[in-house]
Design a protein around this motif. Sequence first.
Motif, PDB file in Angstrom:
ATOM      1  N   PHE A 146      11.495   3.924  -1.052  1.00 46.56           N
ATOM      2  CA  PHE A 146      10.758   3.029  -1.937  1.00 46.56           C
ATOM      3  C   PHE A 146       9.284   3.410  -1.885  1.00 46.56           C
ATOM      4  N   GLY A 147       8.581   3.160  -2.985  1.00 44.55           N
ATOM      5  CA  GLY A 147       7.188   3.577  -3.065  1.00 44.55           C
ATOM      6  C   GLY A 147       7.073   5.049  -3.402  1.00 44.55           C
ATOM      7  N   ALA A 148       5.872   5.576  -3.212  1.00 39.34           N
ATOM      8  CA  ALA A 148       5.567   6.925  -3.661  1.00 39.34           C
ATOM      9  C   ALA A 148       5.915   8.002  -2.648  1.00 39.34           C
ATOM     10  N   GLY A 149       6.326   7.633  -1.443  1.00 34.02           N
ATOM     11  CA  GLY A 149       6.689   8.619  -0.429  1.00 34.02           C
ATOM     12  C   GLY A 149       5.553   8.879   0.534  1.00 34.02           C
ATOM     13  N   ARG A 150       5.887   9.020   1.827  1.00 35.24           N
ATOM     14  CA  ARG A 150       4.875   9.309   2.844  1.00 35.24           C
ATOM     15  C   ARG A 150       5.550   9.856   4.106  1.00 35.24           C
ATOM     16  N   PHE A 192       3.046  -4.300 -16.952  1.00 30.84           N
ATOM     17  CA  PHE A 192       3.475  -3.349 -15.920  1.00 30.84           C
ATOM     18  C   PHE A 192       2.405  -2.297 -15.689  1.00 30.84           C
ATOM     19  N   ARG A 193       1.840  -1.769 -16.757  1.00 27.76           N
ATOM     20  CA  ARG A 193       0.814  -0.730 -16.601  1.00 27.76           C
ATOM     21  C   ARG A 193      -0.375  -1.244 -15.798  1.00 27.76           C
ATOM     22  N   ALA A 194      -0.745  -2.487 -16.042  1.00 27.08           N
ATOM     23  CA  ALA A 194      -1.879  -3.070 -15.317  1.00 27.08           C
ATOM     24  C   ALA A 194      -1.556  -3.232 -13.827  1.00 27.08           C
ATOM     25  N   ILE A 195      -0.339  -3.725 -13.535  1.00 31.49           N
ATOM     26  CA  ILE A 195       0.059  -3.891 -12.134  1.00 31.49           C
ATOM     27  C   ILE A 195       0.177  -2.529 -11.457  1.00 31.49           C
ATOM     28  N   LYS A 196       0.738  -1.560 -12.173  1.00 27.13           N
ATOM     29  CA  LYS A 196       0.899  -0.217 -11.616  1.00 27.13           C
ATOM     30  C   LYS A 196      -0.449   0.387 -11.237  1.00 27.13           C
ATOM     31  N   ILE A 197      -1.438   0.228 -12.094  1.00 29.51           N
ATOM     32  CA  ILE A 197      -2.776   0.753 -11.807  1.00 29.51           C
ATOM     33  C   ILE A 197      -3.338   0.104 -10.543  1.00 29.51           C
ATOM     34  N   GLU A 198      -3.133  -1.215 -10.422  1.00 31.27           N
ATOM     35  CA  GLU A 198      -3.642  -1.921  -9.247  1.00 31.27           C
ATOM     36  C   GLU A 198      -2.928  -1.476  -7.973  1.00 31.27           C
ATOM     37  N   LEU A 199      -1.613  -1.310  -8.045  1.00 35.98           N
ATOM     38  CA  LEU A 199      -0.867  -0.867  -6.873  1.00 35.98           C
ATOM     39  C   LEU A 199      -1.227   0.565  -6.495  1.00 35.98           C
ATOM     40  N   GLN A 200      -1.463   1.402  -7.493  1.00 30.61           N
ATOM     41  CA  GLN A 200      -1.897   2.764  -7.204  1.00 30.61           C
ATOM     42  C   GLN A 200      -3.288   2.779  -6.584  1.00 30.61           C
ATOM     43  N   ARG A 201      -4.144   1.846  -7.046  1.00 32.51           N
ATOM     44  CA  ARG A 201      -5.507   1.778  -6.505  1.00 32.51           C
ATOM     45  C   ARG A 201      -5.501   1.413  -5.021  1.00 32.51           C
ATOM     46  N   GLN A 202      -4.606   0.497  -4.631  1.00 35.79           N
ATOM     47  CA  GLN A 202      -4.604   0.060  -3.239  1.00 35.79           C
ATOM     48  C   GLN A 202      -3.632   0.854  -2.359  1.00 35.79           C
ATOM     49  N   ASP A 245       0.804  -1.222   0.000  1.00 35.50           N
ATOM     50  CA  ASP A 245       0.000   0.000   0.000  1.00 35.50           C
ATOM     51  C   ASP A 245       0.835   1.269   0.000  1.00 35.50           C
ATOM     52  N   LEU A 246       2.113   1.159  -0.398  1.00 32.81           N
ATOM     53  CA  LEU A 246       2.972   2.341  -0.444  1.00 32.81           C
ATOM     54  C   LEU A 246       3.063   2.937  -1.846  1.00 32.81           C
ATOM     55  N   GLY A 247       2.357   2.341  -2.816  1.00 33.55           N
ATOM     56  CA  GLY A 247       2.341   2.877  -4.163  1.00 33.55           C
ATOM     57  C   GLY A 247       3.654   2.681  -4.908  1.00 33.55           C
ATOM     58  N   ILE A 248       3.785   3.346  -6.042  1.00 36.96           N
ATOM     59  CA  ILE A 248       4.983   3.283  -6.881  1.00 36.96           C
ATOM     60  C   ILE A 248       5.464   4.699  -7.144  1.00 36.96           C
ATOM     61  N   ASN A 249       6.750   4.906  -6.945  1.00 36.19           N
ATOM     62  CA  ASN A 249       7.328   6.191  -7.303  1.00 36.19           C
ATOM     63  C   ASN A 249       7.236   6.342  -8.826  1.00 36.19           C
ATOM     64  N   PRO A 250       6.681   7.446  -9.321  1.00 38.57           N
ATOM     65  CA  PRO A 250       6.500   7.600 -10.772  1.00 38.57           C
ATOM     66  C   PRO A 250       7.793   7.601 -11.570  1.00 38.57           C
ATOM     67  N   ARG A 251       8.944   7.787 -10.894  1.00 40.08           N
ATOM     68  CA  ARG A 251      10.213   7.779 -11.622  1.00 40.08           C
ATOM     69  C   ARG A 251      10.927   6.427 -11.564  1.00 40.08           C
ATOM     70  N   ASP A 252      10.358   5.484 -10.841  1.00 41.25           N
ATOM     71  CA  ASP A 252      10.914   4.131 -10.834  1.00 41.25           C
ATOM     72  C   ASP A 252      10.448   3.365 -12.071  1.00 41.25           C
ATOM     73  N   PHE A 253      11.209   2.367 -12.469  1.00 41.27           N
ATOM     74  CA  PHE A 253      10.870   1.446 -13.564  1.00 41.27           C
ATOM     75  C   PHE A 253      10.713   2.125 -14.928  1.00 41.27           C
ATOM     76  N   PRO A 254      11.654   2.998 -15.318  1.00 44.31           N
ATOM     77  CA  PRO A 254      11.528   3.656 -16.622  1.00 44.31           C
ATOM     78  C   PRO A 254      11.544   2.677 -17.785  1.00 44.31           C
ATOM     79  N   SER A 255      12.258   1.564 -17.637  1.00 44.55           N
ATOM     80  CA  SER A 255      12.347   0.590 -18.736  1.00 44.55           C
ATOM     81  C   SER A 255      11.053  -0.189 -18.938  1.00 44.55           C
ATOM     82  N   LEU A 256      10.134  -0.107 -17.981  1.00 44.03           N
ATOM     83  CA  LEU A 256       8.892  -0.881 -18.075  1.00 44.03           C
ATOM     84  C   LEU A 256       7.690  -0.033 -18.486  1.00 44.03           C
ATOM     85  N   GLN A 257       7.901   1.233 -18.706  1.00 47.80           N
ATOM     86  CA  GLN A 257       6.770   2.129 -18.922  1.00 47.80           C
ATOM     87  C   GLN A 257       5.909   1.735 -20.121  1.00 47.80           C
TER      88      GLN A 257
END
Length: 402
Positions: free
Chosen positions: A324-328, A94-104, A77-89
Amino acid sequence: MIRRIGLTMLLLACAAAQAQQPQQEESGDAITALTKRYQEQPQAHYLAYLLARFNADAGQQEAALDWLGKLDERGWDLGINPRDFPSLQGNEEFRAIKIELQRQQQRRERGQREVLVNVAGLIPEGLAFDGQRQRYLIGAYNRAQIHAVDLRGKVTRIWASDEALSVLGMTVAADGHTLYAAVNPTAARRAAGDKAFVLLLDLADGRELRRLPAPEAGYLNDLCLLRDGRIVASDSANSRLLQAAPGAAELRLWDEPGHVIAANGVACDDARGAVYVAVYNGISRVDTGTGAAELMDTPRGAAVGGIDGLYLDGNSLVGVQNGFGAGRVLRMRLSGDGESLSRVETLESGIVDLNEPTTGALTPTSFVYIANSQIWKWDDQKQRLRDGQRAAPIMLRRVPLR
Protein backbone atom coordinates in the motif's frame (compact mmCIF):
# COMPACT_ATOMS: atom_id res chain seq x y z
CA MET A 1 4.35 -9.88 -4.69
CA ILE A 2 1.40 -9.05 -2.51
CA ARG A 3 -0.42 -7.12 -5.25
CA ARG A 4 -0.20 -9.88 -7.83
CA ILE A 5 -1.41 -12.78 -5.70
CA GLY A 6 -4.84 -11.26 -5.08
CA LEU A 7 -5.00 -9.37 -1.80
CA THR A 8 -8.76 -9.70 -1.51
CA MET A 9 -8.72 -13.47 -1.16
CA LEU A 10 -5.75 -13.37 1.16
CA LEU A 11 -7.38 -10.88 3.48
CA LEU A 12 -10.22 -13.32 3.91
CA ALA A 13 -7.78 -16.21 4.49
CA CYS A 14 -9.31 -18.14 1.65
CA ALA A 15 -7.26 -21.04 0.33
CA ALA A 16 -9.01 -21.07 -3.05
CA ALA A 17 -7.00 -18.17 -4.45
CA GLN A 18 -7.70 -19.26 -8.01
CA ALA A 19 -11.47 -18.85 -7.63
CA GLN A 20 -12.98 -16.37 -10.02
CA GLN A 21 -15.46 -13.85 -8.57
CA PRO A 22 -16.73 -10.58 -9.92
CA GLN A 23 -14.47 -7.74 -8.81
CA GLN A 24 -17.26 -5.89 -7.02
CA GLU A 25 -18.20 -9.00 -5.02
CA GLU A 26 -14.56 -9.54 -4.06
CA SER A 27 -14.23 -5.88 -3.06
CA GLY A 28 -17.42 -6.06 -1.01
CA ASP A 29 -16.12 -9.06 0.95
CA ALA A 30 -12.81 -7.31 1.55
CA ILE A 31 -14.54 -4.11 2.68
CA THR A 32 -16.53 -6.05 5.29
CA ALA A 33 -13.40 -7.78 6.63
CA LEU A 34 -11.27 -4.64 6.59
CA THR A 35 -13.93 -2.49 8.25
CA LYS A 36 -14.14 -4.94 11.14
CA ARG A 37 -10.38 -4.94 11.53
CA TYR A 38 -10.23 -1.14 11.39
CA GLN A 39 -12.81 -0.87 14.15
CA GLU A 40 -10.55 -3.08 16.26
CA GLN A 41 -7.36 -1.24 15.25
CA PRO A 42 -8.22 2.42 14.51
CA GLN A 43 -4.55 3.37 14.69
CA ALA A 44 -3.74 1.06 11.75
CA HIS A 45 -4.04 3.66 9.03
CA TYR A 46 -2.90 1.28 6.29
CA LEU A 47 -6.33 -0.35 6.68
CA ALA A 48 -7.92 2.97 5.73
CA TYR A 49 -5.77 3.01 2.59
CA LEU A 50 -6.93 -0.50 1.68
CA LEU A 51 -10.55 0.44 2.41
CA ALA A 52 -10.19 3.39 0.04
CA ARG A 53 -8.83 1.06 -2.65
CA PHE A 54 -11.52 -1.58 -2.33
CA ASN A 55 -14.34 0.97 -2.17
CA ALA A 56 -13.01 2.58 -5.35
CA ASP A 57 -12.85 -0.85 -7.02
CA ALA A 58 -16.45 -1.50 -5.96
CA GLY A 59 -17.60 1.75 -7.57
CA GLN A 60 -18.26 3.45 -4.22
CA GLN A 61 -16.44 6.66 -4.99
CA GLU A 62 -17.77 8.77 -2.12
CA ALA A 63 -16.76 6.14 0.43
CA ALA A 64 -13.32 5.88 -1.17
CA LEU A 65 -12.87 9.65 -0.98
CA ASP A 66 -13.98 9.65 2.66
CA TRP A 67 -11.31 7.10 3.55
CA LEU A 68 -8.65 9.05 1.65
CA GLY A 69 -9.76 12.18 3.49
CA LYS A 70 -9.25 10.36 6.80
CA LEU A 71 -5.73 9.49 5.73
CA ASP A 72 -5.05 13.14 4.93
CA GLU A 73 -6.33 14.22 8.36
CA ARG A 74 -4.20 11.62 10.14
CA GLY A 75 -0.93 12.53 8.46
CA TRP A 76 -0.51 9.53 6.16
CA ASP A 77 3.07 9.77 4.88
CA LEU A 78 3.39 6.70 2.64
CA GLY A 79 1.99 8.47 -0.43
CA ILE A 80 -0.24 6.93 -3.12
CA ASN A 81 0.75 4.30 -5.61
CA PRO A 82 0.22 5.96 -9.03
CA ARG A 83 -1.58 2.85 -10.30
CA ASP A 84 -4.12 2.75 -7.47
CA PHE A 85 -7.58 4.36 -7.83
CA PRO A 86 -7.88 4.35 -11.65
CA SER A 87 -11.62 5.04 -11.41
CA LEU A 88 -10.98 8.27 -9.50
CA GLN A 89 -8.38 9.82 -11.77
CA GLY A 90 -10.86 12.28 -13.29
CA ASN A 91 -12.38 13.33 -9.96
CA GLU A 92 -11.44 16.85 -8.80
CA GLU A 93 -11.74 16.00 -5.11
CA PHE A 94 -9.48 12.98 -5.55
CA ARG A 95 -6.87 15.05 -7.36
CA ALA A 96 -6.83 17.57 -4.53
CA ILE A 97 -6.46 14.87 -1.86
CA LYS A 98 -3.80 13.10 -3.92
CA ILE A 99 -1.73 16.29 -4.18
CA GLU A 100 -1.97 16.77 -0.41
CA LEU A 101 -0.98 13.18 0.34
CA GLN A 102 1.92 13.41 -2.08
CA ARG A 103 3.00 16.67 -0.43
CA GLN A 104 3.16 15.08 3.02
CA GLN A 105 4.76 11.84 1.82
CA GLN A 106 7.93 11.03 3.68
CA ARG A 107 10.96 11.52 1.45
CA ARG A 108 14.23 9.90 2.33
CA GLU A 109 17.21 8.99 0.18
CA ARG A 110 20.00 7.23 2.05
CA GLY A 111 21.34 5.19 -0.82
CA GLN A 112 22.53 5.60 -4.36
CA ARG A 113 22.22 3.96 -7.73
CA GLU A 114 24.29 0.78 -7.81
CA VAL A 115 23.95 -0.63 -11.33
CA LEU A 116 21.60 -0.45 -14.32
CA VAL A 117 20.54 -3.84 -15.68
CA ASN A 118 19.73 -3.73 -19.37
CA VAL A 119 18.09 -6.96 -20.57
CA ALA A 120 15.50 -6.42 -23.29
CA GLY A 121 11.97 -7.05 -22.04
CA LEU A 122 13.03 -8.27 -18.60
CA ILE A 123 10.49 -8.02 -15.77
CA PRO A 124 12.51 -8.93 -12.65
CA GLU A 125 11.32 -10.33 -9.34
CA GLY A 126 13.89 -12.13 -7.18
CA LEU A 127 17.35 -10.81 -6.39
CA ALA A 128 20.33 -12.48 -4.68
CA PHE A 129 23.99 -11.58 -4.11
CA ASP A 130 26.79 -13.95 -5.10
CA GLY A 131 29.54 -12.77 -2.76
CA GLN A 132 32.20 -15.17 -4.02
CA ARG A 133 31.89 -13.85 -7.56
CA GLN A 134 30.85 -10.28 -6.65
CA ARG A 135 27.72 -10.22 -8.77
CA TYR A 136 23.96 -9.94 -8.45
CA LEU A 137 21.57 -12.67 -9.56
CA ILE A 138 18.21 -11.61 -11.02
CA GLY A 139 15.25 -13.89 -11.62
CA ALA A 140 12.84 -13.15 -14.45
CA TYR A 141 9.16 -12.94 -13.61
CA ASN A 142 8.15 -13.11 -17.27
CA ARG A 143 10.44 -15.88 -18.53
CA ALA A 144 12.32 -18.94 -17.31
CA GLN A 145 15.68 -17.22 -16.92
CA ILE A 146 18.21 -16.17 -14.30
CA HIS A 147 20.83 -13.54 -15.10
CA ALA A 148 24.07 -12.59 -13.36
CA VAL A 149 25.06 -8.91 -13.30
CA ASP A 150 28.54 -7.84 -12.23
CA LEU A 151 29.28 -4.55 -10.47
CA ARG A 152 29.93 -2.81 -13.79
CA GLY A 153 26.57 -3.84 -15.22
CA LYS A 154 27.76 -6.65 -17.48
CA VAL A 155 24.95 -9.20 -17.82
CA THR A 156 25.37 -12.95 -18.32
CA ARG A 157 22.48 -15.40 -18.55
CA ILE A 158 23.36 -18.33 -16.27
CA TRP A 159 20.18 -20.43 -16.54
CA ALA A 160 17.28 -20.69 -18.97
CA SER A 161 14.52 -23.11 -19.90
CA ASP A 162 11.97 -23.36 -22.69
CA GLU A 163 9.27 -24.11 -20.10
CA ALA A 164 6.56 -21.60 -19.17
CA LEU A 165 7.96 -20.61 -15.77
CA SER A 166 8.51 -17.58 -13.52
CA VAL A 167 11.47 -17.18 -11.16
CA LEU A 168 10.68 -15.47 -7.87
CA GLY A 169 12.50 -15.43 -4.51
CA MET A 170 16.15 -16.54 -4.51
CA THR A 171 18.89 -17.06 -1.95
CA VAL A 172 22.52 -18.20 -1.99
CA ALA A 173 23.53 -21.03 0.35
CA ALA A 174 25.98 -20.26 3.16
CA ASP A 175 28.76 -22.12 1.33
CA GLY A 176 28.42 -19.70 -1.59
CA HIS A 177 28.23 -22.49 -4.15
CA THR A 178 24.49 -23.05 -4.64
CA LEU A 179 21.59 -20.84 -5.62
CA TYR A 180 18.08 -21.74 -4.46
CA ALA A 181 15.16 -20.22 -6.42
CA ALA A 182 11.38 -20.44 -6.05
CA VAL A 183 9.93 -21.25 -9.47
CA ASN A 184 6.28 -21.29 -10.53
CA PRO A 185 4.54 -22.37 -13.74
CA THR A 186 2.64 -19.59 -15.48
CA ALA A 187 -1.07 -19.18 -14.74
CA ALA A 188 -2.07 -21.29 -17.73
CA ARG A 189 0.32 -24.08 -16.81
CA ARG A 190 -0.84 -24.04 -13.18
CA ALA A 191 -4.40 -24.42 -14.42
CA ALA A 192 -3.22 -27.42 -16.45
CA GLY A 193 -1.81 -29.04 -13.32
CA ASP A 194 1.87 -28.08 -13.39
CA LYS A 195 3.39 -27.56 -9.93
CA ALA A 196 5.89 -25.18 -8.39
CA PHE A 197 9.38 -26.27 -7.36
CA VAL A 198 12.61 -25.03 -5.82
CA LEU A 199 15.46 -24.91 -8.33
CA LEU A 200 19.04 -25.59 -7.18
CA LEU A 201 21.83 -24.23 -9.40
CA ASP A 202 25.61 -24.59 -9.23
CA LEU A 203 26.84 -20.99 -9.22
CA ALA A 204 30.21 -21.92 -10.69
CA ASP A 205 28.76 -22.96 -14.05
CA GLY A 206 24.97 -22.46 -13.88
CA ARG A 207 24.42 -26.21 -13.96
CA GLU A 208 20.99 -27.31 -12.78
CA LEU A 209 21.60 -29.55 -9.79
CA ARG A 210 18.09 -30.49 -8.77
CA ARG A 211 14.42 -29.56 -8.76
CA LEU A 212 12.68 -29.99 -5.41
CA PRO A 213 8.92 -30.33 -6.10
CA ALA A 214 6.30 -28.52 -4.01
CA PRO A 215 3.13 -30.49 -4.88
CA GLU A 216 1.04 -28.84 -2.15
CA ALA A 217 1.99 -25.27 -3.10
CA GLY A 218 -0.41 -22.95 -4.84
CA TYR A 219 2.21 -20.29 -5.57
CA LEU A 220 5.75 -20.31 -4.18
CA ASN A 221 6.89 -16.80 -3.40
CA ASP A 222 10.05 -16.62 -1.33
CA LEU A 223 12.42 -18.91 0.57
CA CYS A 224 15.19 -18.96 3.13
CA LEU A 225 17.59 -21.55 4.52
CA LEU A 226 18.06 -22.64 8.14
CA ARG A 227 21.43 -23.73 9.49
CA ASP A 228 20.24 -27.33 9.86
CA GLY A 229 19.71 -27.47 6.10
CA ARG A 230 15.96 -26.98 6.06
CA ILE A 231 14.40 -24.97 3.26
CA VAL A 232 11.46 -22.78 4.30
CA ALA A 233 9.25 -21.34 1.55
CA SER A 234 6.14 -19.17 1.51
CA ASP A 235 3.02 -20.21 -0.42
CA SER A 236 1.20 -16.94 -1.04
CA ALA A 237 -1.80 -18.45 -2.79
CA ASN A 238 -2.66 -20.58 0.23
CA SER A 239 -1.27 -18.31 2.96
CA ARG A 240 1.06 -20.83 4.54
CA LEU A 241 4.64 -22.08 4.79
CA LEU A 242 6.27 -25.20 3.42
CA GLN A 243 9.56 -26.80 4.36
CA ALA A 244 11.95 -29.55 3.31
CA ALA A 245 14.60 -31.20 5.46
CA PRO A 246 18.00 -32.11 3.97
CA GLY A 247 17.59 -35.04 1.61
CA ALA A 248 13.79 -34.68 1.40
CA ALA A 249 12.14 -35.62 -1.87
CA GLU A 250 9.80 -32.61 -1.86
CA LEU A 251 8.59 -29.56 0.03
CA ARG A 252 5.71 -30.34 2.36
CA LEU A 253 3.26 -28.25 4.36
CA TRP A 254 4.65 -26.93 7.62
CA ASP A 255 1.97 -27.62 10.23
CA GLU A 256 1.53 -24.26 11.95
CA PRO A 257 -1.52 -22.39 13.27
CA GLY A 258 -2.16 -20.23 10.22
CA HIS A 259 -1.16 -16.71 11.18
CA VAL A 260 0.76 -16.16 7.96
CA ILE A 261 -2.11 -14.65 5.96
CA ALA A 262 -0.77 -13.36 2.65
CA ALA A 263 2.58 -15.05 3.33
CA ASN A 264 5.22 -13.24 1.30
CA GLY A 265 8.87 -12.59 2.10
CA VAL A 266 10.59 -14.89 4.61
CA ALA A 267 13.77 -14.50 6.65
CA CYS A 268 15.40 -17.32 8.66
CA ASP A 269 16.90 -16.50 12.07
CA ASP A 270 18.81 -19.44 13.55
CA ALA A 271 20.09 -17.46 16.52
CA ARG A 272 16.56 -16.77 17.76
CA GLY A 273 14.97 -19.98 16.49
CA ALA A 274 12.55 -18.13 14.25
CA VAL A 275 11.37 -17.58 10.72
CA TYR A 276 9.95 -14.10 10.08
CA VAL A 277 7.20 -13.89 7.49
CA ALA A 278 5.90 -10.73 5.82
CA VAL A 279 2.10 -10.79 5.99
CA TYR A 280 -0.46 -8.23 4.89
CA ASN A 281 -0.85 -6.70 8.38
CA GLY A 282 2.69 -6.94 9.73
CA ILE A 283 5.43 -9.48 10.45
CA SER A 284 4.61 -12.96 11.71
CA ARG A 285 7.17 -14.85 13.81
CA VAL A 286 7.19 -18.63 13.41
CA ASP A 287 9.04 -20.79 15.94
CA THR A 288 11.39 -23.13 14.07
CA GLY A 289 10.90 -25.88 16.63
CA THR A 290 7.15 -25.94 17.18
CA GLY A 291 5.86 -24.18 14.08
CA ALA A 292 3.77 -21.86 16.29
CA ALA A 293 3.17 -18.49 14.64
CA GLU A 294 2.39 -15.13 16.21
CA LEU A 295 1.99 -11.63 14.80
CA MET A 296 4.81 -9.47 16.17
CA ASP A 297 4.09 -6.36 18.21
CA THR A 298 5.26 -3.14 16.58
CA PRO A 299 5.73 0.44 17.77
CA ARG A 300 2.40 2.29 17.83
CA GLY A 301 1.57 3.83 14.47
CA ALA A 302 4.25 1.91 12.55
CA ALA A 303 2.92 0.43 9.29
CA VAL A 304 4.93 -2.71 8.51
CA GLY A 305 2.35 -4.69 6.54
CA GLY A 306 2.39 -5.18 2.79
CA ILE A 307 6.11 -6.02 2.65
CA ASP A 308 7.40 -8.02 -0.30
CA GLY A 309 11.08 -8.94 0.18
CA LEU A 310 12.16 -9.48 3.82
CA TYR A 311 15.75 -9.99 5.06
CA LEU A 312 17.54 -10.53 8.37
CA ASP A 313 20.54 -8.28 9.03
CA GLY A 314 21.90 -9.03 12.49
CA ASN A 315 19.40 -7.58 14.97
CA SER A 316 17.21 -6.01 12.29
CA LEU A 317 14.83 -6.94 9.52
CA VAL A 318 15.02 -5.05 6.23
CA GLY A 319 11.89 -4.99 4.09
CA VAL A 320 10.72 -3.67 0.72
CA GLN A 321 7.16 -2.45 1.19
CA ASN A 322 4.81 -2.20 -1.80
CA GLY A 323 1.44 -3.47 -0.53
CA PHE A 324 0.00 0.00 0.00
CA GLY A 325 1.20 3.52 -0.71
CA ALA A 326 3.98 4.45 -3.07
CA GLY A 327 6.56 1.91 -1.85
CA ARG A 328 9.57 2.25 0.44
CA VAL A 329 12.45 0.40 2.11
CA LEU A 330 12.28 -0.12 5.89
CA ARG A 331 14.59 -1.28 8.66
CA MET A 332 12.88 -2.86 11.68
CA ARG A 333 14.88 -3.39 14.86
CA LEU A 334 14.21 -6.64 16.72
CA SER A 335 13.76 -6.75 20.46
CA GLY A 336 16.34 -8.70 22.44
CA ASP A 337 14.28 -11.89 22.37
CA GLY A 338 13.34 -11.39 18.73
CA GLU A 339 9.64 -11.58 19.52
CA SER A 340 8.68 -7.99 18.72
CA LEU A 341 9.82 -4.98 16.72
CA SER A 342 11.26 -2.20 18.88
CA ARG A 343 11.88 0.47 16.24
CA VAL A 344 10.93 1.09 12.61
CA GLU A 345 12.79 3.50 10.34
CA THR A 346 12.46 4.42 6.69
CA LEU A 347 15.62 3.98 4.64
CA GLU A 348 14.32 5.08 1.23
CA SER A 349 11.00 6.63 0.25
CA GLY A 350 9.59 9.15 -2.20
CA ILE A 351 12.54 9.12 -4.60
CA VAL A 352 12.37 9.21 -8.37
CA ASP A 353 13.78 5.70 -8.93
CA LEU A 354 10.99 3.94 -7.03
CA ASN A 355 8.49 2.29 -9.35
CA GLU A 356 7.01 -0.79 -7.65
CA PRO A 357 10.10 -1.90 -5.70
CA THR A 358 9.97 -5.60 -4.89
CA THR A 359 12.91 -7.53 -3.49
CA GLY A 360 16.56 -7.11 -2.61
CA ALA A 361 19.70 -8.77 -1.29
CA LEU A 362 22.09 -8.18 1.58
CA THR A 363 25.79 -7.60 0.94
CA PRO A 364 28.38 -7.42 3.74
CA THR A 365 27.78 -3.68 4.27
CA SER A 366 24.60 -2.74 2.45
CA PHE A 367 21.19 -3.63 1.08
CA VAL A 368 20.68 -3.66 -2.69
CA TYR A 369 17.15 -3.74 -4.06
CA ILE A 370 15.14 -3.67 -7.29
CA ALA A 371 13.82 -0.11 -7.37
CA ASN A 372 11.67 -0.30 -10.50
CA SER A 373 10.37 -3.84 -11.05
CA GLN A 374 7.57 -2.66 -13.39
CA ILE A 375 5.65 -5.83 -12.48
CA TRP A 376 2.42 -3.97 -13.19
CA LYS A 377 3.34 -3.79 -16.89
CA TRP A 378 3.07 -7.56 -17.29
CA ASP A 379 -0.22 -9.33 -18.10
CA ASP A 380 -0.14 -12.74 -16.38
CA GLN A 381 -3.06 -14.15 -18.33
CA LYS A 382 -1.88 -13.08 -21.79
CA GLN A 383 1.81 -13.61 -20.96
CA ARG A 384 2.93 -10.39 -22.56
CA LEU A 385 3.43 -6.73 -21.77
CA ARG A 386 0.23 -4.77 -21.41
CA ASP A 387 -0.82 -2.67 -24.39
CA GLY A 388 1.28 0.44 -24.75
CA GLN A 389 3.91 -0.64 -22.20
CA ARG A 390 7.64 -1.15 -22.63
CA ALA A 391 10.05 -2.61 -20.09
CA ALA A 392 12.70 -0.07 -19.09
CA PRO A 393 16.19 -1.02 -17.84
CA ILE A 394 16.16 -2.19 -14.23
CA MET A 395 17.67 0.05 -11.58
CA LEU A 396 19.36 -1.56 -8.58
CA ARG A 397 19.86 0.80 -5.65
CA ARG A 398 22.27 0.31 -2.76
CA VAL A 399 21.54 1.49 0.79
CA PRO A 400 24.40 1.38 3.32
CA LEU A 401 23.60 -0.49 6.54
CA ARG A 402 26.88 0.03 8.43
